[in-house]
Design an enzyme around this catalytic site. Sequence first.
Site, short mmCIF file in Angstrom:
data_model
loop_
_atom_site.label_atom_id
_atom_site.label_comp_id
_atom_site.label_asym_id
_atom_site.label_seq_id
_atom_site.Cartn_x
_atom_site.Cartn_y
_atom_site.Cartn_z
N LYS A 139 -5.74 3.30 9.32
CA LYS A 139 -6.69 2.81 8.33
C LYS A 139 -8.07 3.08 9.03
O LYS A 139 -9.11 3.74 8.63
CB LYS A 139 -6.56 1.52 7.96
CG LYS A 139 -5.60 1.41 6.92
CD LYS A 139 -4.96 -0.29 6.81
CE LYS A 139 -4.00 -0.35 5.76
NZ LYS A 139 -3.38 -1.60 5.85
N GLN A 161 -3.71 -7.68 7.32
CA GLN A 161 -2.66 -7.14 7.23
C GLN A 161 -1.18 -7.86 7.04
O GLN A 161 -1.28 -8.86 7.78
CB GLN A 161 -2.32 -6.23 8.67
CG GLN A 161 -1.12 -5.15 8.66
CD GLN A 161 -0.92 -4.25 7.61
OE1 GLN A 161 -1.92 -3.69 7.44
NE2 GLN A 161 -0.05 -3.52 7.20
N ASP A 216 -7.69 -5.31 -1.22
CA ASP A 216 -6.38 -5.32 -1.45
C ASP A 216 -6.18 -5.62 -2.85
O ASP A 216 -5.12 -5.32 -3.34
CB ASP A 216 -5.54 -6.11 -0.54
CG ASP A 216 -4.87 -5.38 0.60
OD1 ASP A 216 -4.63 -4.15 0.79
OD2 ASP A 216 -4.96 -5.87 1.65
N1 GUN Z 1 1.11 -4.17 4.78
C1 GUN Z 1 1.66 -2.84 4.29
N2 GUN Z 1 0.98 -2.42 3.30
C2 GUN Z 1 -0.06 -3.22 3.10
C3 GUN Z 1 -1.26 -3.14 2.52
O1 GUN Z 1 -1.46 -2.46 1.63
N3 GUN Z 1 -2.24 -4.36 2.58
C4 GUN Z 1 -1.85 -5.31 3.30
N4 GUN Z 1 -2.84 -6.37 3.37
N5 GUN Z 1 -0.94 -5.47 4.30
C5 GUN Z 1 0.12 -4.34 4.06
#
Ligand code: GUN
Length: 300
Positions: free
Chosen positions: A54, A98, A121
């Site tokens: 990311k 996350q 998100d």
């Molecule tokens: N953990 C795995 N995929 C994601 C996601 O798309 N967002 C978040 N916040 N955590 C994750």
Amino acid sequence: MSAEIIDGKAFAGTVRERVSGHVKKMVETHGVQPGLAVVLVGEDPASQVYVRNKGKQTVECGMASFEHKYDADIDEATLIGVVEKLNADPKVHGILVQLPLPKHLNSDLIINTIAPEKDVDGFHVVNVGRLGAGLKAMVPCTPLGSYMLLKDRMGDLSGQNAVIIGRSNIVGKPMGQLLLQANATVTIAHSRTKDLPAICKQADILVAAVGRPEMVKGDWVKPGATVIDVGINRVPAPEKGEGKHKIVGDCDYASCAEVAGAITPVPGGIGPMTIACLLANTVTATARIHGLEEPADLTF
Ligand code: GUN
């Protein structure tokens, strides 16, 4: 029939190019650089890989990336303080905590501390409610990416029978909302659904988001249907050598691809679209926060 392969990896590249273009314009015309903050708690290896990817892609698109890493034993009040500080930081337009978080932390409480306009998100209850009510919302990245691929291939989705397997807050439910707003007829199936294969067989659009490796078989698929495989499952692959693993989707690719009209592969389908849509959501959030025109090609 042999299905067309929906190349999510290539389309994610297109989304990133769009993002880069909008970021350049925001910086040059308005002096605003979109910024994404990612909060990582603990040492989960998969999460560390996600966060690294990311951060890298955020910078490649010309945005600012802020990483905040904490030990697994951080207490809840401290983490809430971190999020509140990011809420107030004008350089930060998107905040992602996350998941999963360590068990002693209340994920719902922490996610709902994020300012809704920075919730890239789309997990905050305000965004969940806004999406359900048909209002402007931040939309969760995986359904948004799936929806972009569907629109790109199928155009108008009006009247299409869509079946989603899985009712998670992250994928199944928001995917249902997006398809409903596009005037599809939506069924959300789950572990208690009766005669799942027969339900799936009626779908013009079949979205598999259950997290069960290769569960959906070719004889569940309506000939010519578009199949979106959201699953990312790590399974043993003895054919590659002892102790080796491979990534498979929720669909049995070989048999589904014989029947479907189009299908997303795993890997290389929805996975790359999720991160691309996170970048897209960060640009959308920046535009909204600064009252700039929202890029129409980054949303649903
Ligand atoms: N953990 C795995 N995929 C994601 C996601 O798309 N967002 C978040 N916040 N955590 C994750």
